[in-house]
Scaffold this active site. Sequence first.
Site, mmCIF file in Angstrom:
data_model
loop_
_atom_site.group_PDB
_atom_site.id
_atom_site.type_symbol
_atom_site.label_atom_id
_atom_site.label_comp_id
_atom_site.label_asym_id
_atom_site.label_seq_id
_atom_site.Cartn_x
_atom_site.Cartn_y
_atom_site.Cartn_z
ATOM 1 N N PRO A 89 0.817 -1.219 0.000
ATOM 2 C CA PRO A 89 0.000 0.000 0.000
ATOM 3 C C PRO A 89 0.849 1.267 0.000
ATOM 4 O O PRO A 89 0.360 2.342 -0.342
ATOM 5 C CB PRO A 89 -0.810 -0.103 1.304
ATOM 6 C CG PRO A 89 -0.739 -1.534 1.728
ATOM 7 C CD PRO A 89 0.537 -2.078 1.175
ATOM 8 N N GLU A 116 0.323 -7.385 8.190
ATOM 9 C CA GLU A 116 0.472 -5.927 8.260
ATOM 10 C C GLU A 116 1.535 -5.420 7.291
ATOM 11 O O GLU A 116 1.551 -4.254 6.931
ATOM 12 C CB GLU A 116 0.808 -5.488 9.684
ATOM 13 C CG GLU A 116 -0.417 -5.346 10.589
ATOM 14 C CD GLU A 116 -1.533 -4.516 9.975
ATOM 15 O OE1 GLU A 116 -1.367 -3.305 9.845
ATOM 16 O OE2 GLU A 116 -2.574 -5.098 9.608
ATOM 17 N N ARG A 154 -1.231 -8.597 -21.528
ATOM 18 C CA ARG A 154 -2.030 -8.231 -22.700
ATOM 19 C C ARG A 154 -1.298 -7.265 -23.622
ATOM 20 O O ARG A 154 -1.696 -7.081 -24.762
ATOM 21 C CB ARG A 154 -3.392 -7.682 -22.290
ATOM 22 C CG ARG A 154 -3.335 -6.419 -21.494
ATOM 23 C CD ARG A 154 -4.702 -6.060 -20.948
ATOM 24 N NE ARG A 154 -5.653 -5.779 -22.015
ATOM 25 C CZ ARG A 154 -5.624 -4.684 -22.777
ATOM 26 N NH1 ARG A 154 -4.700 -3.776 -22.598
ATOM 27 N NH2 ARG A 154 -6.518 -4.505 -23.721
ATOM 28 N N ASP A 169 -1.664 1.462 -27.027
ATOM 29 C CA ASP A 169 -1.441 2.848 -26.638
ATOM 30 C C ASP A 169 -1.814 3.838 -27.728
ATOM 31 O O ASP A 169 -2.559 4.787 -27.499
ATOM 32 C CB ASP A 169 0.034 2.997 -26.267
ATOM 33 C CG ASP A 169 0.336 4.384 -25.738
ATOM 34 O OD1 ASP A 169 -0.401 4.831 -24.850
ATOM 35 O OD2 ASP A 169 1.281 4.994 -26.231
HETATM 36 C C1 9D3 Z 1 -2.978 0.848 8.623
HETATM 37 C C2 9D3 Z 1 -1.971 -0.014 8.015
HETATM 38 N N1 9D3 Z 1 -2.409 -0.663 6.760
HETATM 39 C C3 9D3 Z 1 -1.677 -0.037 5.628
HETATM 40 C C4 9D3 Z 1 -2.546 0.748 4.750
HETATM 41 C C5 9D3 Z 1 -2.114 -2.073 6.929
HETATM 42 C C6 9D3 Z 1 -2.174 -2.917 5.719
HETATM 43 C C7 9D3 Z 1 -3.338 -3.064 5.006
HETATM 44 C C8 9D3 Z 1 -3.408 -3.924 3.919
HETATM 45 C C9 9D3 Z 1 -1.064 -3.629 5.334
HETATM 46 C C10 9D3 Z 1 -1.124 -4.491 4.257
HETATM 47 C C11 9D3 Z 1 -2.296 -4.628 3.544
HETATM 48 C C12 9D3 Z 1 -2.364 -5.570 2.422
HETATM 49 N N2 9D3 Z 1 -2.371 -4.884 1.124
HETATM 50 C C13 9D3 Z 1 -1.392 -5.070 0.241
HETATM 51 O O1 9D3 Z 1 -0.496 -5.852 0.471
HETATM 52 C C14 9D3 Z 1 -1.410 -4.304 -0.987
HETATM 53 C C15 9D3 Z 1 -2.291 -3.296 -1.472
HETATM 54 C C16 9D3 Z 1 -3.470 -2.717 -0.925
HETATM 55 O O2 9D3 Z 1 -3.972 -3.039 0.154
HETATM 56 N N3 9D3 Z 1 -4.097 -1.732 -1.654
HETATM 57 C C17 9D3 Z 1 -3.634 -1.313 -2.869
HETATM 58 N N4 9D3 Z 1 -2.540 -1.821 -3.410
HETATM 59 C C18 9D3 Z 1 -1.887 -2.801 -2.716
HETATM 60 S S1 9D3 Z 1 -0.495 -3.545 -3.230
HETATM 61 C C19 9D3 Z 1 -0.391 -4.513 -1.902
#
Ligand code: 9D3
Length: 232
Positions: A89, A116, A154, A169
Site C-alpha cells: 500500500p 500488516e 495483454r 497505446d
Molecule cells: C494501517 C496499516 N495498513 C496499511 C494501509 C495495513 C495494511 C493493510 C493492507 C497492510 C497491508 C495490507 C495488504 N495490502 C497489500 O499488500 C497491498 C495493497 C493494498 O492493500 N491496496 C492497494 N494496493 C496494494 S499492493 C499490496
Amino acid sequence: MRIDVLTLFPEMFEPVLGASICGRARAAGLVDWHITNIRDFADNKHAKVDDRPFGGGPGMVMMCQPVWDAVQAVEALDARRARRIVLTPQGRPFTQAIAEELSRDERVLLVAGHYEGIDERVIEAIEPLEISVGDFVLSGGELPAMLMIDAIVRLLPGALGHQDSAAEDSFMPRGPAGQRLLDCPHYTRPREWQGRPVPEVLISGDHGAVERWRAEQMLARTKARRPDLLDP
Ligand code: 9D3
C-alpha cells in the site's frame, strides 16, 4: 517473458491467470509464470514466516529470512536478470505507463505481502520497485500481483487478437492536448431495449457525425468523472 510470484497463497493464482488473455498468451508461449510459496523457505519446523512487530501494535510482520531466501532461490532458476517488484500500500501507484515498461522486460519477479506488511530490511535488501494498485485496503498483495500480470501480459506482442489491438497505446482515445480520455458509450442490438433507444446518430449512417459524437462523449465523460485526467 518469465514471471515469478512469491506469495503465501499460491493457490489463488492459477484459476485467475489460467483464464482469458493470460491463459491464451501462455498457451502461445509468450509468457510463463511460476508461483512460489514463501512458506517453503521457512527455516523452522513450524513453517512460521511472520512474527509480532517490534515496538508493538496490531497484526503480524513477514520475516526477512523466508522472503530473502525465496528471492535468491527463484532468481537462481533462470539466468535472466529479474525486475523486482514488491506490492505494498506504500508503493507508487500502478499506471499504464508502468505496465508498458514492464511488458518490455524479459523477467519480472513480484513479491506479494500479507499481514500488516513485510520487514522493511528485506525490502531494502531486495531494492524493488514498490507498487500500490490504488487507495483502498486489500488483504494482501496477491490480487494486485494478478492485476499487474494481466495488464502486462495483454501488452505482449501477439497476446491480443487483431481486432482487440485497438486497446494499444497509440489507439487510445486522446483529448485536444493529447491527454488520455475515458471511452465513449457503446451500443449493440436491439435498437430499443426496455424503452431505451440507441442514440439516433449511431444509426444515421453519417460516419463523420458518429466520430464527432464519440469525441464529444469521451470529453464530456472525462470532464464529469475524471477531471484529473484533463488537468493533472
Ligand atoms: C494501517 C496499516 N495498513 C496499511 C494501509 C495495513 C495494511 C493493510 C493492507 C497492510 C497491508 C495490507 C495488504 N495490502 C497489500 O499488500 C497491498 C495493497 C493494498 O492493500 N491496496 C492497494 N494496493 C496494494 S499492493 C499490496
